[in-house]
Design a protein around this motif. Structure first.
Motif, PDB file in Angstrom:
ATOM      1  N   ALA A  22      -8.945  -4.644   4.754  1.00  8.70           N
ATOM      2  CA  ALA A  22      -9.405  -5.162   3.456  1.00  8.70           C
ATOM      3  C   ALA A  22     -10.635  -4.391   2.969  1.00  8.70           C
ATOM      4  O   ALA A  22     -10.718  -4.008   1.797  1.00  8.70           O
ATOM      5  N   ALA A  23     -11.589  -4.147   3.861  1.00 10.64           N
ATOM      6  CA  ALA A  23     -12.784  -3.392   3.483  1.00 10.64           C
ATOM      7  C   ALA A  23     -12.418  -1.940   3.153  1.00 10.64           C
ATOM      8  O   ALA A  23     -12.888  -1.376   2.155  1.00 10.64           O
ATOM      9  N   PHE A  24     -11.568  -1.340   3.977  1.00 12.91           N
ATOM     10  CA  PHE A  24     -11.129   0.040   3.770  1.00 12.91           C
ATOM     11  C   PHE A  24     -10.486   0.216   2.388  1.00 12.91           C
ATOM     12  O   PHE A  24     -10.850   1.110   1.625  1.00 12.91           O
ATOM     13  N   TYR A  25      -9.518  -0.644   2.061  1.00 14.26           N
ATOM     14  CA  TYR A  25      -8.816  -0.488   0.788  1.00 14.26           C
ATOM     15  C   TYR A  25      -9.708  -0.844  -0.403  1.00 14.26           C
ATOM     16  O   TYR A  25      -9.526  -0.283  -1.487  1.00 14.26           O
ATOM     17  N   ALA A  26     -10.677  -1.723  -0.219  1.00 14.12           N
ATOM     18  CA  ALA A  26     -11.644  -1.972  -1.285  1.00 14.12           C
ATOM     19  C   ALA A  26     -12.414  -0.687  -1.576  1.00 14.12           C
ATOM     20  O   ALA A  26     -12.605  -0.310  -2.743  1.00 14.12           O
ATOM     21  N   ALA A  27     -12.838   0.011  -0.524  1.00 19.88           N
ATOM     22  CA  ALA A  27     -13.555   1.277  -0.701  1.00 19.88           C
ATOM     23  C   ALA A  27     -12.630   2.364  -1.246  1.00 19.88           C
ATOM     24  O   ALA A  27     -12.985   3.092  -2.176  1.00 19.88           O
ATOM     25  N   ASN A  28     -11.415   2.483  -0.698  1.00 18.92           N
ATOM     26  CA  ASN A  28     -10.515   3.557  -1.129  1.00 18.92           C
ATOM     27  C   ASN A  28     -10.005   3.338  -2.559  1.00 18.92           C
ATOM     28  O   ASN A  28      -9.522   4.268  -3.201  1.00 18.92           O
ATOM     29  N   SER A  29     -10.141   2.119  -3.084  1.00 22.47           N
ATOM     30  CA  SER A  29      -9.759   1.887  -4.480  1.00 22.47           C
ATOM     31  C   SER A  29     -10.649   2.689  -5.424  1.00 22.47           C
ATOM     32  O   SER A  29     -10.272   2.954  -6.562  1.00 22.47           O
ATOM     33  N   LEU A  30     -11.818   3.113  -4.944  1.00 22.47           N
ATOM     34  CA  LEU A  30     -12.753   3.898  -5.746  1.00 22.47           C
ATOM     35  C   LEU A  30     -12.512   5.395  -5.634  1.00 22.47           C
ATOM     36  O   LEU A  30     -13.149   6.178  -6.347  1.00 22.47           O
ATOM     37  N   VAL A  31     -11.628   5.803  -4.731  1.00 24.10           N
ATOM     38  CA  VAL A  31     -11.383   7.218  -4.458  1.00 24.10           C
ATOM     39  C   VAL A  31      -9.905   7.505  -4.678  1.00 24.10           C
ATOM     40  O   VAL A  31      -9.056   7.004  -3.945  1.00 24.10           O
ATOM     41  N   SER A  32      -9.600   8.321  -5.670  1.00 22.33           N
ATOM     42  CA  SER A  32      -8.194   8.566  -5.997  1.00 22.33           C
ATOM     43  C   SER A  32      -7.645   9.878  -5.446  1.00 22.33           C
ATOM     44  O   SER A  32      -6.457  10.144  -5.578  1.00 22.33           O
ATOM     45  N   ASP A  33      -8.497  10.690  -4.816  1.00 21.03           N
ATOM     46  CA  ASP A  33      -7.995  11.978  -4.329  1.00 21.03           C
ATOM     47  C   ASP A  33      -7.907  12.073  -2.809  1.00 21.03           C
ATOM     48  O   ASP A  33      -7.066  12.801  -2.291  1.00 21.03           O
ATOM     49  N   ARG A  34      -8.717  11.355  -2.072  1.00 19.04           N
ATOM     50  CA  ARG A  34      -8.791  11.505  -0.611  1.00 19.04           C
ATOM     51  C   ARG A  34      -8.610  10.185   0.113  1.00 19.04           C
ATOM     52  O   ARG A  34      -9.004   9.126  -0.363  1.00 19.04           O
ATOM     53  N   PHE A  35      -8.053  10.286   1.300  1.00 22.08           N
ATOM     54  CA  PHE A  35      -7.921   9.160   2.215  1.00 22.08           C
ATOM     55  C   PHE A  35      -9.265   8.978   2.902  1.00 22.08           C
ATOM     56  O   PHE A  35      -9.871   9.949   3.354  1.00 22.08           O
ATOM     57  N   LEU A  36      -9.749   7.749   2.965  1.00 19.06           N
ATOM     58  CA  LEU A  36     -10.993   7.471   3.680  1.00 19.06           C
ATOM     59  C   LEU A  36     -10.691   7.210   5.149  1.00 19.06           C
ATOM     60  O   LEU A  36      -9.576   6.821   5.507  1.00 19.06           O
ATOM     61  N   LEU A  37     -11.684   7.402   5.994  1.00 20.52           N
ATOM     62  CA  LEU A  37     -11.577   7.098   7.425  1.00 20.52           C
ATOM     63  C   LEU A  37     -12.673   6.108   7.803  1.00 20.52           C
ATOM     64  O   LEU A  37     -13.811   6.233   7.343  1.00 20.52           O
ATOM     65  N   THR A  38     -12.337   5.144   8.633  1.00 23.50           N
ATOM     66  CA  THR A  38     -13.340   4.203   9.143  1.00 23.50           C
ATOM     67  C   THR A  38     -14.197   4.937  10.159  1.00 23.50           C
ATOM     68  O   THR A  38     -13.684   5.505  11.123  1.00 23.50           O
ATOM     69  N   THR A  39     -15.512   4.927   9.963  1.00 22.51           N
ATOM     70  CA  THR A  39     -16.416   5.571  10.916  1.00 22.51           C
ATOM     71  C   THR A  39     -17.193   4.552  11.741  1.00 22.51           C
ATOM     72  O   THR A  39     -17.767   4.892  12.768  1.00 22.51           O
ATOM     73  N   GLY A  40     -17.199   3.307  11.291  1.00 21.18           N
ATOM     74  CA  GLY A  40     -17.850   2.247  12.044  1.00 21.18           C
ATOM     75  C   GLY A  40     -17.475   0.908  11.449  1.00 21.18           C
ATOM     76  O   GLY A  40     -17.201   0.813  10.248  1.00 21.18           O
ATOM     77  N   PHE A  41     -17.455  -0.121  12.295  1.00 17.48           N
ATOM     78  CA  PHE A  41     -17.148  -1.457  11.785  1.00 17.48           C
ATOM     79  C   PHE A  41     -17.846  -2.479  12.661  1.00 17.48           C
ATOM     80  O   PHE A  41     -17.740  -2.439  13.888  1.00 17.48           O
ATOM     81  N   ASN A  42     -18.576  -3.383  12.023  1.00 18.61           N
ATOM     82  CA  ASN A  42     -19.299  -4.446  12.712  1.00 18.61           C
ATOM     83  C   ASN A  42     -18.585  -5.759  12.410  1.00 18.61           C
ATOM     84  O   ASN A  42     -18.405  -6.104  11.246  1.00 18.61           O
TER      85      ASN A  42
END
Length: 155
Positions: free
Chosen positions: A70-90
């Motif tokens: 859910a957090a990943f796709y919320a962030a990736n909704s702002l980026v239309s060209d690249r796939f994001l990667l999780t670098t840390g999660f608390n």
């Protein structure tokens, strides 16, 4: 934002939803992603005994997967060209869940260039919070357009 921009953003959201649905891991964890707008995402899934730990409640794997997604796709909704990667999660567990519908609500918090921060909370069928988490996500070199699951629906 102009109508054209809104239309492009909505197509991006639908393509991200397709990408999520195409991930093989989701055959193990049936769930549904919805991106309602920029910086937000929601994932719904059903908890049953297939995901229990030995004490009869949902294993932490379920909490992590749904909160991270859910957090990943919320962030990736702002980026239309690249796939994001999780670098840390608390992650914080606040209550056990044994069965029923669970919803993860993701929200972008900060960052718009290379690193993004987003949070998510998990609520049970009664609307009670059962977990929450915050993640950091980084732009990768992976083009969204090169991923088979990232299919922009035709209008």
């Amino acid at each position: 934002m102009s109508g054209q921009d809104d239309s492009g953003a909505v197509l991006h959201y639908r393509a991200l939803e397709n990408l999520y649905a195409s991930a093989p891991i989701n055959a193990l964890f049936p769930s549904r992603l919805a991106i309602m707008g920029s910086g937000t995402a929601q994932i719904e899934f059903e908890v049953d005994e297939r995901v229990f730990h030995a004490a009869g409640a949902a294993h932490g794997t379920i909490y992590f997967k749904m909160l991270d997604d859910a957090a990943f796709y919320a962030a990736n909704s702002l980026v239309s060209d690249r796939f994001l990667l999780t670098t840390g999660f608390n992650l914080h567990f606040t209550a056990p869940v044994r069965s029923g519908k669970v919803v993860a609500h993701g929200r972008w918090i900060s960052g718009k260039r290379r690193v993004f921060v987003a949070e998510a909370n998990l609520v049970d069928a009664q609307g009670e919070e059962i977990g929450r988490g915050t993640g950091t996500f980084m732009r990768s070199r992976i083009a969204l357009s090169g991923l088979p699951g990232y299919a922009v629906p035709s209008e």
